[in-house]
Design a protein around this motif. Structure first.
Motif, PDB file in Angstrom:
ATOM      1  N   ARG A 332       0.792  -1.395   0.026  1.00 13.63           N
ATOM      2  CA  ARG A 332       0.049  -0.019  -0.027  1.00 13.63           C
ATOM      3  C   ARG A 332       0.844   1.255   0.016  1.00 13.63           C
ATOM      4  O   ARG A 332       0.388   2.513  -0.368  1.00 13.63           O
ATOM      5  CB  ARG A 332      -0.897  -0.020   1.262  1.00 13.63           C
ATOM      6  N   ILE A 333       1.888   1.238   0.523  1.00 14.00           N
ATOM      7  CA  ILE A 333       2.727   2.289   0.474  1.00 14.00           C
ATOM      8  C   ILE A 333       2.951   3.369  -0.616  1.00 14.00           C
ATOM      9  O   ILE A 333       2.786   4.335  -0.592  1.00 14.00           O
ATOM     10  CB  ILE A 333       4.392   1.949   1.012  1.00 14.00           C
ATOM     11  N   PRO A 334       3.206   2.876  -2.010  1.00 16.15           N
ATOM     12  CA  PRO A 334       3.063   3.595  -3.176  1.00 16.15           C
ATOM     13  C   PRO A 334       1.895   4.233  -3.345  1.00 16.15           C
ATOM     14  O   PRO A 334       1.784   5.117  -3.762  1.00 16.15           O
ATOM     15  CB  PRO A 334       3.435   2.692  -4.265  1.00 16.15           C
ATOM     16  N   HIS A 335       0.776   3.671  -3.007  1.00 11.63           N
ATOM     17  CA  HIS A 335      -0.557   4.300  -3.047  1.00 11.63           C
ATOM     18  C   HIS A 335      -0.743   5.379  -2.130  1.00 11.63           C
ATOM     19  O   HIS A 335      -1.223   6.330  -2.380  1.00 11.63           O
ATOM     20  CB  HIS A 335      -1.521   3.405  -3.002  1.00 11.63           C
ATOM     21  N   VAL A 336      -0.259   5.291  -0.985  1.00 13.27           N
ATOM     22  CA  VAL A 336      -0.525   6.214   0.039  1.00 13.27           C
ATOM     23  C   VAL A 336       0.578   7.470  -0.330  1.00 13.27           C
ATOM     24  O   VAL A 336       0.113   8.628  -0.282  1.00 13.27           O
ATOM     25  CB  VAL A 336       0.095   5.616   1.462  1.00 13.27           C
ATOM     26  N   GLN A 337       1.554   7.132  -0.731  1.00 12.98           N
ATOM     27  CA  GLN A 337       2.639   8.329  -1.075  1.00 12.98           C
ATOM     28  C   GLN A 337       2.049   9.108  -2.243  1.00 12.98           C
ATOM     29  O   GLN A 337       2.141  10.544  -2.033  1.00 12.98           O
ATOM     30  CB  GLN A 337       3.730   7.577  -1.610  1.00 12.98           C
ATOM     31  N   ALA A 338       1.256   8.613  -3.026  1.00 10.91           N
ATOM     32  CA  ALA A 338       0.572   9.385  -4.241  1.00 10.91           C
ATOM     33  C   ALA A 338      -0.539  10.200  -3.955  1.00 10.91           C
ATOM     34  O   ALA A 338      -1.038  11.085  -4.451  1.00 10.91           O
ATOM     35  CB  ALA A 338       0.341   8.328  -5.337  1.00 10.91           C
ATOM     36  N   ALA A 339      -1.066   9.706  -2.809  1.00 12.73           N
ATOM     37  CA  ALA A 339      -2.324  10.219  -2.234  1.00 12.73           C
ATOM     38  C   ALA A 339      -2.277  11.168  -1.187  1.00 12.73           C
ATOM     39  O   ALA A 339      -3.481  11.883  -0.850  1.00 12.73           O
ATOM     40  CB  ALA A 339      -3.443   9.012  -1.816  1.00 12.73           C
ATOM     41  N   ILE A 340      -1.097  11.499  -0.569  1.00  9.70           N
ATOM     42  CA  ILE A 340      -1.021  12.278   0.646  1.00  9.70           C
ATOM     43  C   ILE A 340      -1.676  13.880   0.389  1.00  9.70           C
ATOM     44  O   ILE A 340      -2.357  14.415   1.008  1.00  9.70           O
ATOM     45  CB  ILE A 340       0.142  12.366   0.973  1.00  9.70           C
ATOM     46  N   LYS A 341      -1.091  14.105  -0.718  1.00  8.97           N
ATOM     47  CA  LYS A 341      -1.721  15.583  -1.288  1.00  8.97           C
ATOM     48  C   LYS A 341      -3.078  15.919  -1.518  1.00  8.97           C
ATOM     49  O   LYS A 341      -3.626  16.711  -1.255  1.00  8.97           O
ATOM     50  CB  LYS A 341      -0.776  15.960  -2.528  1.00  8.97           C
ATOM     51  N   ASP A 342      -3.857  14.430  -1.505  1.00  4.75           N
ATOM     52  CA  ASP A 342      -5.362  14.593  -1.606  1.00  4.75           C
ATOM     53  C   ASP A 342      -6.164  14.750  -0.422  1.00  4.75           C
ATOM     54  O   ASP A 342      -7.325  15.053  -0.491  1.00  4.75           O
ATOM     55  CB  ASP A 342      -5.894  13.181  -2.356  1.00  4.75           C
ATOM     56  N   TYR A 343      -5.307  14.427   0.804  1.00  2.08           N
ATOM     57  CA  TYR A 343      -6.073  14.777   1.918  1.00  2.08           C
ATOM     58  C   TYR A 343      -6.368  16.093   2.203  1.00  2.08           C
ATOM     59  O   TYR A 343      -5.078  16.878   1.910  1.00  2.08           O
ATOM     60  CB  TYR A 343      -5.195  14.018   2.921  1.00  2.08           C
ATOM     61  N   PRO A 344      -7.215  16.506   2.749  1.00  2.00           N
ATOM     62  CA  PRO A 344      -7.532  18.005   2.920  1.00  2.00           C
ATOM     63  C   PRO A 344      -6.754  18.608   4.116  1.00  2.00           C
ATOM     64  O   PRO A 344      -6.165  17.904   4.928  1.00  2.00           O
ATOM     65  CB  PRO A 344      -9.072  18.123   3.457  1.00  2.00           C
ATOM     66  N   GLU A 345      -6.254  19.787   3.825  1.00  2.87           N
ATOM     67  CA  GLU A 345      -5.633  20.522   4.883  1.00  2.87           C
ATOM     68  C   GLU A 345      -6.500  20.640   6.223  1.00  2.87           C
ATOM     69  O   GLU A 345      -7.826  20.691   6.237  1.00  2.87           O
ATOM     70  CB  GLU A 345      -5.396  21.921   4.543  1.00  2.87           C
ATOM     71  N   MET A 346      -5.993  20.439   7.480  1.00  2.00           N
ATOM     72  CA  MET A 346      -6.746  20.656   8.548  1.00  2.00           C
ATOM     73  C   MET A 346      -6.291  21.420   9.554  1.00  2.00           C
ATOM     74  O   MET A 346      -4.943  21.440   9.531  1.00  2.00           O
ATOM     75  CB  MET A 346      -6.865  18.937   9.305  1.00  2.00           C
ATOM     76  N   VAL A 347      -7.159  22.451  10.360  1.00  2.00           N
ATOM     77  CA  VAL A 347      -6.332  23.031  11.469  1.00  2.00           C
ATOM     78  C   VAL A 347      -5.987  22.167  12.281  1.00  2.00           C
ATOM     79  O   VAL A 347      -5.110  22.282  12.940  1.00  2.00           O
ATOM     80  CB  VAL A 347      -7.405  24.027  11.841  1.00  2.00           C
ATOM     81  N   LEU A 359       0.495  10.440   7.603  1.00  2.00           N
ATOM     82  CA  LEU A 359       0.618   9.715   6.504  1.00  2.00           C
ATOM     83  C   LEU A 359       2.133   9.966   5.983  1.00  2.00           C
ATOM     84  O   LEU A 359       2.794   8.984   5.506  1.00  2.00           O
ATOM     85  CB  LEU A 359      -0.318   9.884   5.368  1.00  2.00           C
ATOM     86  N   SER A 360       2.620  11.222   6.130  1.00  2.00           N
ATOM     87  CA  SER A 360       3.733  11.454   5.894  1.00  2.00           C
ATOM     88  C   SER A 360       4.836  10.785   6.612  1.00  2.00           C
ATOM     89  O   SER A 360       5.884  10.295   6.075  1.00  2.00           O
ATOM     90  CB  SER A 360       4.413  13.007   5.925  1.00  2.00           C
ATOM     91  N   GLU A 361       4.703  10.773   7.877  1.00  6.51           N
ATOM     92  CA  GLU A 361       5.461  10.062   8.853  1.00  6.51           C
ATOM     93  C   GLU A 361       5.317   8.582   8.523  1.00  6.51           C
ATOM     94  O   GLU A 361       6.438   7.795   8.483  1.00  6.51           O
ATOM     95  CB  GLU A 361       5.001  10.381  10.409  1.00  6.51           C
ATOM     96  N   TYR A 362       4.267   7.905   8.196  1.00  4.04           N
ATOM     97  CA  TYR A 362       4.240   6.603   7.967  1.00  4.04           C
ATOM     98  C   TYR A 362       4.830   6.317   6.482  1.00  4.04           C
ATOM     99  O   TYR A 362       5.777   5.347   6.822  1.00  4.04           O
ATOM    100  CB  TYR A 362       2.629   6.411   7.702  1.00  4.04           C
ATOM    101  N   VAL A 363       4.760   7.016   5.612  1.00  2.00           N
ATOM    102  CA  VAL A 363       5.345   6.802   4.287  1.00  2.00           C
ATOM    103  C   VAL A 363       7.104   6.850   4.324  1.00  2.00           C
ATOM    104  O   VAL A 363       7.832   5.912   3.962  1.00  2.00           O
ATOM    105  CB  VAL A 363       5.198   7.627   3.078  1.00  2.00           C
ATOM    106  N   ALA A 364       7.555   7.971   5.372  1.00  2.24           N
ATOM    107  CA  ALA A 364       8.871   8.071   5.509  1.00  2.24           C
ATOM    108  C   ALA A 364       9.474   6.762   6.190  1.00  2.24           C
ATOM    109  O   ALA A 364      10.941   6.771   6.079  1.00  2.24           O
ATOM    110  CB  ALA A 364       9.134   9.127   6.441  1.00  2.24           C
ATOM    111  N   LEU A 365       8.601   5.929   6.852  1.00  2.00           N
ATOM    112  CA  LEU A 365       9.497   4.719   7.341  1.00  2.00           C
ATOM    113  C   LEU A 365       9.948   3.788   6.547  1.00  2.00           C
ATOM    114  O   LEU A 365      10.572   3.055   6.586  1.00  2.00           O
ATOM    115  CB  LEU A 365       8.395   4.101   8.501  1.00  2.00           C
ATOM    116  N   TYR A 366       9.380   3.968   5.290  1.00  2.00           N
ATOM    117  CA  TYR A 366       9.560   3.258   4.019  1.00  2.00           C
ATOM    118  C   TYR A 366      10.769   3.642   3.330  1.00  2.00           C
ATOM    119  O   TYR A 366      11.067   3.103   1.981  1.00  2.00           O
ATOM    120  CB  TYR A 366       8.286   2.541   3.340  1.00  2.00           C
ATOM    121  N   ASN A 367      11.009   5.032   3.275  1.00  2.00           N
ATOM    122  CA  ASN A 367      12.003   5.402   2.341  1.00  2.00           C
ATOM    123  C   ASN A 367      13.333   5.173   2.618  1.00  2.00           C
ATOM    124  O   ASN A 367      13.954   4.937   3.863  1.00  2.00           O
ATOM    125  CB  ASN A 367      11.929   6.903   2.263  1.00  2.00           C
TER     126      ASN A 367
END
Length: 367
Positions: A332-347, A359-367
């Motif tokens: 799933r990691i490649p799919h998550v990496q591609a989709a991070i920017k699609d998640y809305p900005e949150m306060v 999700l950025s922290e999660y994906v970074a574990l696999y870099n």
């Protein structure tokens, strides 16, 4: 003023325990009890009272998993000084009220069964019930609790929890009692330095907006961590209810600004270690992951989750569960990496933290 408490289950020690070994081990548990609940919150993100989910968790099977987690944690701590304050940990949240109906005995059995493994359990509760046994668990460090905190006004508590006036009074009494225990724990040495085992779940909306600063101040003055999160569009809180009650981004930023100025900090929701570091077991003993990301918890997206079943804890050994979970994540990691920017900005974000950061922290574990 910067004496802002840290909720131990979300402390840096627990986040490191979740993330450092995440490619090869899972050192936490996240379990569901049943859907029984003693409230009927119109904002409930899981619509508990409309469900009929049994409290069928196999405590012995969970205990076996806990033994494995405890041994792994001990090994990791022996190798890494950064984990010296870490503990094997479990979460009880996301479905039903853990102190209602048959859930309560399951909860107590769960804590008793995992004590020898050194576990601390963090539970989310509506605060309508508390007893001496839970008191002892909180005092001996095997339980941490986050209490729903909608308002200090009896009528608004009753309305937002779907309960009677008398129940609302009891809720406020229990909150006051737990806040006093949190304050006393500083001097009793029951928690790690700078930490607390009591937190408040504060969801600002149009009903309580003007109360929020006062509720935050009351929490901090009693050594209670205030988790301020956005109203989720899920469960009962959808459609007209969600549209009528949610705050716009400017109002949410006003709350952030208040906290930052009052306490000289940069406030953000801590990343929940369970999302990355936990084996998630539902009330029917099935190990599940978020279908899209592969993470243990599916609630970070601020909407109704979709899950994938990995297996049954009664049929799979702990190592098998971990291997199968981590293998699915890899896909799933490649799919998550591609989709991070699609998640809305949150306060603030919701439970688990800001989705993009998590999700950025999660994906970074696999870099």
């Amino acid at each position: 003023m910067n004496n802002f408490p840290i909720y131990y289950p979300w402390s840096i020690w627990q986040l490191l325990l979740a993330t450092k070994p995440a490619r090869e081990a899972l050192c936490m548990l996240d379990v569901q009890l049943g859907s029984a609940c003693n409230a009927k919150c119109p904002r409930c993100d899981s619509s508990c009272c409309d469900l009929n989910e049994p409290s069928a968790l196999d405590i012995e099977a969970v205990g076996t998993l806990a033994n494995l987690v405890g041994k792994r944690t001990a090994i990791l701590k022996s190798r890494d000084i950064a984990l010296s304050q870490s503990r094997p940990q479990g979460f009880v949240c996301g479905l039903g009220e853990p102190t209602a109906g048959p859930n309560l005995e399951k909860l107590k059995d769960l804590i008793w069964r995992t004590k020898d493994s050194g576990f601390i359990w963090s539970m989310f509760s509506n605060g309508l019930y508390w007893d001496d046994v839970l008191d002892r668990f909180l005092e001996d460090g095997s339980l941490a609790v986050m209490i729903q905190c909608n308002s200090d006004k009896v009528d608004l508590v009753a309305e937002t929890m779907g309960i009677s006036h008398q129940q609302a009074i009891k809720h406020l009494e229990n909150r006051e009692y737990l806040w006093s225990l949190a304050a006393e724990s500083v001097f009793a040495g029951h928690t790690e330095p700078g930490c607390t085992h009591v937190a408040a779940s504060i969801v600002p909306d149009k009903d309580n907006y003007l109360e929020v600063p006062r509720m935050i101040d009351n929490c901090v003055s009693h050594n209670v961590f205030p988790l301020v999160a956005e109203l989720e569009e899920a469960g009962n809180s959808v459609g007209k209810y969600y549209d009528d009650h949610r705050l716009d981004k400017e109002m949410l930023r006003n709350i952030v600004g208040y906290i930052n100025i009052a306490y000289n900090i940069k406030y953000e929701i801590p990343l929940c270690p369970a999302a990355i570091g936990a084996i998630h077991v539902n009330n029917r003993n099935l190990v599940t992951v978020d279908a899209f990301t592969g993470m243990g918890c599916s609630w970070f997206g601020m909407g109704n989750p979709e899950v994938k079943v990995i297996g049954d804890i009664r049929d799979m050994a702990g190592d098998e569960i971990v291997i199968a979970t981590l293998a699915y994540r890899e896909t799933r990691i490649p799919h998550v990496q591609a989709a991070i920017k699609d998640y809305p900005e949150m306060v603030f974000g919701g439970c688990g933290g800001n989705a993009r950061k998590l999700l950025s922290e999660y994906v970074a574990l696999y870099n």
